[in-house]
Design a protein around this motif. Structure first.
Motif, PDB file in Angstrom:
ATOM      1  N   VAL A  17       1.301  -0.963   0.003  1.00 29.51           N
ATOM      2  CA  VAL A  17       0.461  -0.037  -0.070  1.00 29.51           C
ATOM      3  C   VAL A  17       0.913   0.915   0.062  1.00 29.51           C
ATOM      4  CG1 VAL A  17       0.227  -0.544   2.616  1.00 29.51           C
ATOM      5  CG2 VAL A  17      -1.712   1.485   0.899  1.00 29.51           C
ATOM      6  N   PRO A  18       0.978   2.217  -1.256  1.00 34.05           N
ATOM      7  CA  PRO A  18       1.739   3.411  -0.520  1.00 34.05           C
ATOM      8  C   PRO A  18       0.620   4.204   0.399  1.00 34.05           C
ATOM      9  CG  PRO A  18      -0.197   3.537  -2.844  1.00 34.05           C
ATOM     10  CD  PRO A  18       0.237   2.324  -2.166  1.00 34.05           C
ATOM     11  N   LEU A 101       5.975   3.855   1.713  1.00 33.96           N
ATOM     12  CA  LEU A 101       5.947   5.338   2.331  1.00 33.96           C
ATOM     13  C   LEU A 101       6.746   6.622   1.213  1.00 33.96           C
ATOM     14  CD1 LEU A 101       5.217   6.626   4.413  1.00 33.96           C
ATOM     15  CD2 LEU A 101       7.265   5.969   6.032  1.00 33.96           C
ATOM     16  N   VAL A 102       6.022   7.675   0.931  1.00 33.27           N
ATOM     17  CA  VAL A 102       7.095   8.594   0.457  1.00 33.27           C
ATOM     18  C   VAL A 102       6.899   9.902   1.805  1.00 33.27           C
ATOM     19  CG1 VAL A 102       6.635  10.592  -1.167  1.00 33.27           C
ATOM     20  CG2 VAL A 102       5.967   8.059  -1.922  1.00 33.27           C
ATOM     21  N   MET A 103       7.743  10.920   1.878  1.00 30.58           N
ATOM     22  CA  MET A 103       7.666  11.194   2.911  1.00 30.58           C
ATOM     23  C   MET A 103       8.626  12.624   2.204  1.00 30.58           C
ATOM     24  SD  MET A 103       9.147   9.178   6.229  1.00 30.58           S
ATOM     25  CE  MET A 103      10.816   8.097   5.863  1.00 30.58           C
ATOM     26  N   ASP A 104       9.210  13.540   2.803  1.00 26.48           N
ATOM     27  CA  ASP A 104       9.794  15.234   3.133  1.00 26.48           C
ATOM     28  C   ASP A 104      11.062  14.173   3.380  1.00 26.48           C
ATOM     29  OD1 ASP A 104      10.054  15.340   5.373  1.00 26.48           O
ATOM     30  OD2 ASP A 104       8.593  17.511   5.011  1.00 26.48           O
ATOM     31  N   SER A 105      12.705  15.161   3.323  1.00 24.98           N
ATOM     32  CA  SER A 105      13.400  15.247   3.629  1.00 24.98           C
ATOM     33  C   SER A 105      14.373  14.886   5.122  1.00 24.98           C
ATOM     34  CB  SER A 105      15.029  15.448   2.616  1.00 24.98           C
ATOM     35  OG  SER A 105      14.230  15.064   1.423  1.00 24.98           O
ATOM     36  N   GLN A 128      11.344  -3.684   8.679  1.00 17.79           N
ATOM     37  CA  GLN A 128      10.965  -4.780   7.491  1.00 17.79           C
ATOM     38  C   GLN A 128       9.591  -4.388   6.462  1.00 17.79           C
ATOM     39  OE1 GLN A 128      14.231  -6.975   6.842  1.00 17.79           O
ATOM     40  NE2 GLN A 128      14.482  -6.093   8.459  1.00 17.79           N
ATOM     41  N   GLY A 129       9.044  -4.208   7.254  1.00 21.16           N
ATOM     42  CA  GLY A 129       7.671  -3.303   6.479  1.00 21.16           C
ATOM     43  C   GLY A 129       7.532  -2.627   6.020  1.00 21.16           C
ATOM     44  N   PHE A 130       8.235  -1.709   5.612  1.00 19.38           N
ATOM     45  CA  PHE A 130       8.338  -0.447   5.134  1.00 19.38           C
ATOM     46  C   PHE A 130       9.140  -0.209   3.946  1.00 19.38           C
ATOM     47  CE2 PHE A 130       6.630   0.794   9.414  1.00 19.38           C
ATOM     48  CZ  PHE A 130       6.196   2.061   8.804  1.00 19.38           C
ATOM     49  N   GLU A 131       9.131   0.421   2.606  1.00 20.00           N
ATOM     50  CA  GLU A 131      10.083   0.480   1.560  1.00 20.00           C
ATOM     51  C   GLU A 131       9.881   2.003   1.914  1.00 20.00           C
ATOM     52  OE1 GLU A 131       9.510   0.444  -2.973  1.00 20.00           O
ATOM     53  OE2 GLU A 131       9.359  -0.870  -2.024  1.00 20.00           O
ATOM     54  N   VAL A 132      11.003   2.699   1.498  1.00 20.50           N
ATOM     55  CA  VAL A 132      10.665   4.177   1.802  1.00 20.50           C
ATOM     56  C   VAL A 132      11.662   5.466   0.808  1.00 20.50           C
ATOM     57  CG1 VAL A 132      11.598   6.652   3.009  1.00 20.50           C
ATOM     58  CG2 VAL A 132      11.246   4.569   4.369  1.00 20.50           C
ATOM     59  N   HIS A 133      10.485   6.068   0.237  1.00 22.43           N
ATOM     60  CA  HIS A 133      11.070   6.834  -0.589  1.00 22.43           C
ATOM     61  C   HIS A 133      10.816   8.441  -0.121  1.00 22.43           C
ATOM     62  CE1 HIS A 133      10.969   3.430  -3.910  1.00 22.43           C
ATOM     63  NE2 HIS A 133       9.787   3.735  -3.281  1.00 22.43           N
ATOM     64  N   HIS A 134      12.105   9.488  -0.786  1.00 19.58           N
ATOM     65  CA  HIS A 134      11.890  10.971  -0.023  1.00 19.58           C
ATOM     66  C   HIS A 134      12.379  11.654  -1.548  1.00 19.58           C
ATOM     67  CE1 HIS A 134      13.227  10.099   4.250  1.00 19.58           C
ATOM     68  NE2 HIS A 134      14.307   9.084   3.823  1.00 19.58           N
ATOM     69  N   ALA A 135      11.360  12.703  -0.715  1.00 17.47           N
ATOM     70  CA  ALA A 135      10.551  13.343  -1.951  1.00 17.47           C
ATOM     71  C   ALA A 135      12.303  14.721  -1.768  1.00 17.47           C
ATOM     72  CB  ALA A 135       9.708  14.941  -1.310  1.00 17.47           C
ATOM     73  N   GLY A 139      11.783  20.471  -3.288  1.00 20.02           N
ATOM     74  CA  GLY A 139      10.792  20.081  -3.806  1.00 20.02           C
ATOM     75  C   GLY A 139       9.848  18.807  -3.177  1.00 20.02           C
ATOM     76  N   SER A 140       9.019  19.238  -2.125  1.00 20.35           N
ATOM     77  CA  SER A 140       8.643  18.192  -1.752  1.00 20.35           C
ATOM     78  C   SER A 140       6.961  18.553  -2.298  1.00 20.35           C
ATOM     79  CB  SER A 140       8.228  18.916  -0.386  1.00 20.35           C
ATOM     80  OG  SER A 140       7.905  19.790   0.225  1.00 20.35           O
ATOM     81  N   TRP A 141       6.854  19.336  -2.972  1.00 19.90           N
ATOM     82  CA  TRP A 141       5.521  18.624  -3.794  1.00 19.90           C
ATOM     83  C   TRP A 141       4.750  17.473  -4.078  1.00 19.90           C
ATOM     84  CZ3 TRP A 141       5.162  17.830  -8.559  1.00 19.90           C
ATOM     85  CH2 TRP A 141       6.159  18.694  -9.510  1.00 19.90           C
ATOM     86  N   PRO A 142       5.897  17.188  -4.993  1.00 21.13           N
ATOM     87  CA  PRO A 142       5.072  15.476  -4.853  1.00 21.13           C
ATOM     88  C   PRO A 142       4.604  14.565  -4.440  1.00 21.13           C
ATOM     89  CG  PRO A 142       7.491  16.156  -5.932  1.00 21.13           C
ATOM     90  CD  PRO A 142       7.200  17.061  -4.789  1.00 21.13           C
ATOM     91  N   ASP A 143       4.902  14.882  -2.469  1.00 23.86           N
ATOM     92  CA  ASP A 143       4.082  14.136  -1.359  1.00 23.86           C
ATOM     93  C   ASP A 143       3.040  14.907  -1.285  1.00 23.86           C
ATOM     94  OD1 ASP A 143       3.836  13.229   0.720  1.00 23.86           O
ATOM     95  OD2 ASP A 143       5.108  13.630   2.399  1.00 23.86           O
ATOM     96  N   MET A 144       2.549  13.422  -2.107  1.00 20.63           N
ATOM     97  CA  MET A 144       0.510  13.404  -1.876  1.00 20.63           C
ATOM     98  C   MET A 144       0.134  14.148  -0.586  1.00 20.63           C
ATOM     99  SD  MET A 144      -1.073  11.106  -5.615  1.00 20.63           S
ATOM    100  CE  MET A 144       0.387  10.216  -4.984  1.00 20.63           C
ATOM    101  N   ALA A 145       0.807  13.849   0.380  1.00 23.95           N
ATOM    102  CA  ALA A 145       0.407  14.004   1.656  1.00 23.95           C
ATOM    103  C   ALA A 145       0.363  15.822   1.806  1.00 23.95           C
ATOM    104  CB  ALA A 145       0.874  13.872   2.803  1.00 23.95           C
TER     105      ALA A 145
END
Length: 206
Positions: A17-18, A101-105, A128-135, A139-145
């Motif tokens: 789940v993203p 998971l997508v979050m800022d830096s 182990q349950g997370f895969e992290v991607h940093h905005a 340019g944090s605006w691609p973080d949909m939250a």
């Protein structure tokens, strides 16, 4: 810049789940004079003076493809607070699923916070349950939250809130209504668009 938009473009397994994560702060203020209630054709009136009552922090994890969001109000935005949000995502909101998971830096937005605040075995289990991607840092605006936070702010956070309890009640009512709508995010900005819109970071032969 290409990595984050690609998270919701890719084919996800049923067990994935993203989730996007963002946060903001809100000053708590008490009225010094009784506001005048709203009347027909006249909004409620508040005196320009107010009494400051500290600041609260709001974390918002948002699952854009599922139309789900949650607002957690905390006193501060420390590594321990962030670890608590991650733990809730894994054990309360999406148990048994791998969270992309997508979050800022921000320096507190790291999986390492789990090891800094929890017992190593528990931290490892959650890790182990997370895969992290940093905005991108600037340019944090691609973080949909962040976009979902921009929906919350004008509808809920512009009013004066005297204390944390009031804030929890107000954002909770907004969250419940928004989740009942199952309001999802229609994300259309793709990696191909990034290459056209922001040519400067790319090689000139593109």
């Amino acid at each position: 810049m290409e990595d984050v938009p690609g998270v919701c473009q890719r084919d996800l397994d049923d067990g994935e789940v993203p989730v996007c994560l963002d946060g903001t702060s809100k000053q708590q203020v008490r009225e010094t004079r009784m506001p005048l209630p709203a009347r027909p054709g006249q909004p409620a009136c508040h005196d320009c003076e107010y009494q400051r009552n500290g600041t609260a922090n709001l974390f918002m994890p948002h699952a854009p493809l599922e139309g789900w969001r949650h607002v957690k109000v905390t006193d501060r935005r420390t590594r321990k607070d962030c670890a608590g949000v991650l733990q809730d995502l894994a054990d309360v909101h999406f148990p048994g699923r791998r969270i992309v998971l997508v979050m800022d830096s921000l320096n507190t937005h790291r999986l390492s916070t789990l090891y800094e605040t929890l017992e190593p075995g528990e931290a490892s289990r959650l890790f182990q349950g997370f895969e992290v991607h940093h905005a991108p840092k600037h340019g944090s605006w691609p973080d949909m939250a962040e976009m979902e936070m921009n929906v919350l702010s004008p509808r809920c956070l512009r009013q004066r809130m005297p204390d944390r309890e009031t804030m929890i009640a107000e954002v909770g009512a907004w969250e419940e209504g928004r989740n009942e709508e199952a309001a999802a995010t229609d994300w259309r900005f793709r990696a191909e668009d990034a290459r056209m819109k922001m040519k400067s970071p790319y090689p000139s032969n593109l």
